[in-house]
Design an enzyme around this catalytic site. Structure first.
Site, mmCIF file in Angstrom:
data_model
loop_
_atom_site.group_PDB
_atom_site.id
_atom_site.type_symbol
_atom_site.label_atom_id
_atom_site.label_comp_id
_atom_site.label_asym_id
_atom_site.label_seq_id
_atom_site.Cartn_x
_atom_site.Cartn_y
_atom_site.Cartn_z
ATOM 1 C CB SER A 7 45.315 41.342 46.723
ATOM 2 O OG SER A 7 45.385 41.044 46.144
ATOM 3 C CG HIS A 30 46.763 39.259 50.791
ATOM 4 N ND1 HIS A 30 46.369 38.823 51.854
ATOM 5 C CD2 HIS A 30 46.221 38.974 49.692
ATOM 6 C CE1 HIS A 30 45.840 37.673 51.609
ATOM 7 N NE2 HIS A 30 45.421 37.354 50.176
ATOM 8 C CG ASP A 32 46.605 36.995 46.723
ATOM 9 O OD1 ASP A 32 46.444 36.325 47.350
ATOM 10 O OD2 ASP A 32 46.132 37.974 46.306
ATOM 11 C CG MET A 34 48.351 33.236 42.683
ATOM 12 S SD MET A 34 47.186 33.667 41.913
ATOM 13 C CE MET A 34 45.849 34.552 42.594
ATOM 14 C CG HIS A 63 46.408 34.491 50.454
ATOM 15 N ND1 HIS A 63 45.840 34.437 50.099
ATOM 16 C CD2 HIS A 63 46.116 32.803 50.342
ATOM 17 C CE1 HIS A 63 44.863 33.402 49.169
ATOM 18 N NE2 HIS A 63 45.385 32.186 49.882
ATOM 19 C CG MET A 65 47.101 30.582 46.367
ATOM 20 S SD MET A 65 45.361 32.548 45.763
ATOM 21 C CE MET A 65 46.899 33.385 46.431
ATOM 22 C CG MET A 136 40.622 31.168 50.002
ATOM 23 S SD MET A 136 41.183 32.584 49.749
ATOM 24 C CE MET A 136 40.951 33.327 48.463
ATOM 25 N N GLY A 141 42.669 32.027 42.993
ATOM 26 C CA GLY A 141 43.422 32.016 42.124
ATOM 27 C C GLY A 141 43.352 33.110 41.439
ATOM 28 C CG ASP A 174 42.239 36.974 49.596
ATOM 29 O OD1 ASP A 174 41.342 37.931 48.798
ATOM 30 O OD2 ASP A 174 42.359 36.066 49.833
HETATM 31 C C1 DX5 Z 1 42.288 35.281 44.994
HETATM 32 C C2 DX5 Z 1 43.766 36.036 45.607
HETATM 33 C C3 DX5 Z 1 42.825 37.602 46.889
HETATM 34 C C4 DX5 Z 1 42.400 38.431 45.631
HETATM 35 C C5 DX5 Z 1 40.983 39.564 45.644
HETATM 36 O O1 DX5 Z 1 42.880 33.730 44.465
HETATM 37 O O2 DX5 Z 1 43.855 35.591 47.024
HETATM 38 O O3 DX5 Z 1 43.563 37.940 47.297
HETATM 39 O O4 DX5 Z 1 43.531 38.796 44.796
HETATM 40 O O5 DX5 Z 1 40.858 39.899 44.952
HETATM 41 P P1 DX5 Z 1 39.511 40.836 44.903
HETATM 42 O O6 DX5 Z 1 39.313 42.110 45.574
HETATM 43 O O7 DX5 Z 1 39.173 40.920 43.550
HETATM 44 O O8 DX5 Z 1 38.242 39.618 44.433
HETATM 45 ZN ZN ZN Z 2 44.538 36.251 48.829
#
Ligand code: DX5
Ligand code: ZN
Length: 214
Positions: A7, A30, A32, A34, A63, A65, A136, A141, A174
């Site tokens: 990520s 990956h 993210d 948000m 991904h 969110m 998840m 977040g 994830d």
């Molecule tokens: C959280 C994200 C993840 C996050 C994972 O909302 O969807 O993809 O980046 O980070 P780690 O691996 O540090 O938990």
């Molecule tokens: Zn993610």
């Protein structure tokens, strides 16, 4: 073969090209996204996916969110996403189906995501029409949170649905995935592991990616 999806939430956004090239041994990038509404954090969006697409041929796993993702999925596909995943909690069932259809119409892969509080059975209407299901293992977040081992029965239940109804579908986890938790995820039935801090905080990133494959 287990796939690793680092990520970039844990990358240095001022040096994103460098940090994407650092994960060249991995399988997916990956990304993210948000919106500060679906989750209490804001990260990156469409222009950043476009810029990433220009500097790598790696598979982009986006991904979302965000609330009502059906509004934006086509634009993420056009920006260069290879796979777009949408949260089951982010809209009505009708709109989730519509989002999946729009992603497929763009020739891209589609997936659905479950927050920790969403039960395994919630994926049943989608199992046969998606290419990936994401469970998840933290509340979405933020990176760097503690792995929720109590999500493993859900991963195993969804692995059962996939094996029965759509064996080509991938099963991703994830959140909090690290050398001490990756084996648990694989044993539960996951075949794609997202890892942010475990990859980017490692002194030797290629070695860490190899380690996470179990
Ligand atoms: C959280 C994200 C993840 C996050 C994972 O909302 O969807 O993809 O980046 O980070 P780690 O691996 O540090 O938990
Ligand atoms: Zn993610």
């Amino acid at each position: 073969m287990v796939k690793i999806a680092p990520s970039i939430l844990s990358a240095d956004f001022a040096n994103l090209e460098r940090d994407i090239h650092r994960i060249a041994d991995a399988d997916y990038v990956h990304v993210d996204v948000m919106d500060g509404v679906f989750v209490p954090n804001i990260s990156i969006g469409i222009p950043v996916v476009q810029s990433i697409r220009k500097v790598t041929d790696m598979f982009l796993d986006v991904h979302l969110m965000i609330v009502e993702p059906v509004r934006y999925v086509e634009r993420f596909c056009d920006a260069g996403a290879d796979l777009v995943t949408v949260h089951l909690e982010s809209d009505t069932a009708e709109n989730i189906h519509a989002a999946i259809d729009k992603i497929h119409a763009k020739g891209k892969k589609a997936g659905v995501v479950l927050k920790p509080g969403t039960p395994a059975e919630a994926v049943l209407p989608y199992v046969e029409k998606v290419e990936l299901i994401l469970v998840m293992t933290v509340e979405p977040g933020f990176g760097g949170q503690k792995f929720m081992a109590d999500m493993m029965p859900k991963v195993t239940a969804i692995r059962g649905y996939i094996d029965e109804k759509n064996p080509a579908c991938e099963l991703e986890v994830d959140g909090g995935v690290a050398p001490d938790t990756c084996r648990t995820c694989i044993d539960a039935g996951a075949n794609v592991l997202v890892a942010g801090s475990a990859v980017y905080k490692a002194a030797d990133i290629p070695a860490r990616i190899a380690e996470l494959r179990g």
